[in-house]
Motif scaffolding. Structure first.
Motif, PDB file in Angstrom:
ATOM      1  N   LEU A   2       0.855  -1.185   0.000  1.00  9.82           N
ATOM      2  CA  LEU A   2       0.000   0.000   0.000  1.00  9.82           C
ATOM      3  C   LEU A   2       0.890   1.233   0.000  1.00  9.82           C
ATOM      4  CD1 LEU A   2      -3.023   0.768   0.190  1.00  9.82           C
ATOM      5  CD2 LEU A   2      -2.733   0.888   2.645  1.00  9.82           C
ATOM      6  N   ALA A  82     -16.162  -5.270  -1.145  1.00  7.86           N
ATOM      7  CA  ALA A  82     -15.018  -4.726  -1.882  1.00  7.86           C
ATOM      8  C   ALA A  82     -14.932  -3.211  -1.720  1.00  7.86           C
ATOM      9  CB  ALA A  82     -15.113  -5.099  -3.352  1.00  7.86           C
ATOM     10  N   ARG A  83     -16.079  -2.530  -1.806  1.00  8.56           N
ATOM     11  CA  ARG A  83     -16.093  -1.069  -1.675  1.00  8.56           C
ATOM     12  C   ARG A  83     -15.709  -0.642  -0.252  1.00  8.56           C
ATOM     13  NH1 ARG A  83     -14.405   3.246  -2.779  1.00  8.56           N
ATOM     14  NH2 ARG A  83     -15.652   5.094  -2.450  1.00  8.56           N
ATOM     15  N   ARG A  85     -13.784  -2.246   1.690  1.00 14.25           N
ATOM     16  CA  ARG A  85     -12.342  -2.512   1.778  1.00 14.25           C
ATOM     17  C   ARG A  85     -11.544  -1.355   1.175  1.00 14.25           C
ATOM     18  NH1 ARG A  85      -9.016  -7.185  -0.994  1.00 14.25           N
ATOM     19  NH2 ARG A  85      -7.330  -7.314   0.502  1.00 14.25           N
ATOM     20  N   GLU A  86     -12.008  -0.849   0.032  1.00  9.58           N
ATOM     21  CA  GLU A  86     -11.346   0.291  -0.617  1.00  9.58           C
ATOM     22  C   GLU A  86     -11.419   1.532   0.276  1.00  9.58           C
ATOM     23  OE1 GLU A  86     -13.035   1.076  -4.453  1.00  9.58           O
ATOM     24  OE2 GLU A  86     -12.743  -0.990  -5.107  1.00  9.58           O
ATOM     25  N   ARG A  89      -9.036   1.329   3.305  1.00 11.19           N
ATOM     26  CA  ARG A  89      -7.630   1.508   2.911  1.00 11.19           C
ATOM     27  C   ARG A  89      -7.328   2.965   2.583  1.00 11.19           C
ATOM     28  NH1 ARG A  89      -4.361  -2.960   0.802  1.00 11.19           N
ATOM     29  NH2 ARG A  89      -5.122  -4.827   1.814  1.00 11.19           N
ATOM     30  N   GLU A  90      -8.296   3.653   1.949  1.00  9.58           N
ATOM     31  CA  GLU A  90      -8.127   5.077   1.654  1.00  9.58           C
ATOM     32  C   GLU A  90      -8.024   5.881   2.949  1.00  9.58           C
ATOM     33  OE1 GLU A  90     -11.441   6.185  -0.799  1.00  9.58           O
ATOM     34  OE2 GLU A  90     -10.763   4.911  -2.460  1.00  9.58           O
TER      35      GLU A  90
END
Length: 139
Positions: A2, A82-83, A85-86, A89-90
């Motif tokens: 990352l 999935a969203r 998770r994104e 991380r952001e």
């Protein structure tokens, strides 16, 4: 891996994600699918973060920082795993990016002569107003 800044990137072993059932809207789907994400970042043990950045990150994290030195973030905003998770991380990248900026040192200043004079004049005027509220002496 990352990527946070040009100098800082986080290895996959430093981040662990756990998927849990989310509360809120979603009908029967909410009882079956684990869409919420809990991200755990081992910040204290991270060799990629410099000491001062770790200290600022700890202060910024607040209650999300554990005694073991891990940063825990949680997201259940969307119905998509999935969203979520994104998003999480952001958020981690934004938090670390914010911790990389060194705050400007505050230089204490003295009050100006004019401001001191205005303050004392205002106090005198207020005192006079209050003194005039007293009883009038008999003459």
């Amino acid at each position: 891996m990352l990527r946070v800044t040009d100098d800082i990137s986080i290895a996959d072993w430093e981040i662990s994600e756990q998927f849990i059932r989310a509360s809120g809207p979603g009908g029967q789907n909410v009882n079956k699918v684990s869409t919420a994400v809990e991200l755990r970042f081992e910040a204290e043990r991270s060799p990629h973060l410099p000491g001062p950045v770790k200290a600022r990150l700890k202060r910024l994290a607040g209650r999300r920082w554990t005694k073991e030195g891990a940063l825990i973030l949680f997201c259940d905003e969307t119905r998509s795993q999935a969203r979520n998770r994104e998003i999480i991380r952001e958020r981690l990248v934004e938090l670390i990016e914010k911790a990389t900026h060194r705050p400007k040192r505050r230089i204490p200043t003295k009050p100006t002569k004019g401001s001191q004079r205005r303050r004392l004049d205002a106090k005198k005027q207020r005192g006079e107003v209050k003194a005039l509220r007293g009883k009038i002496p008999d003459t």
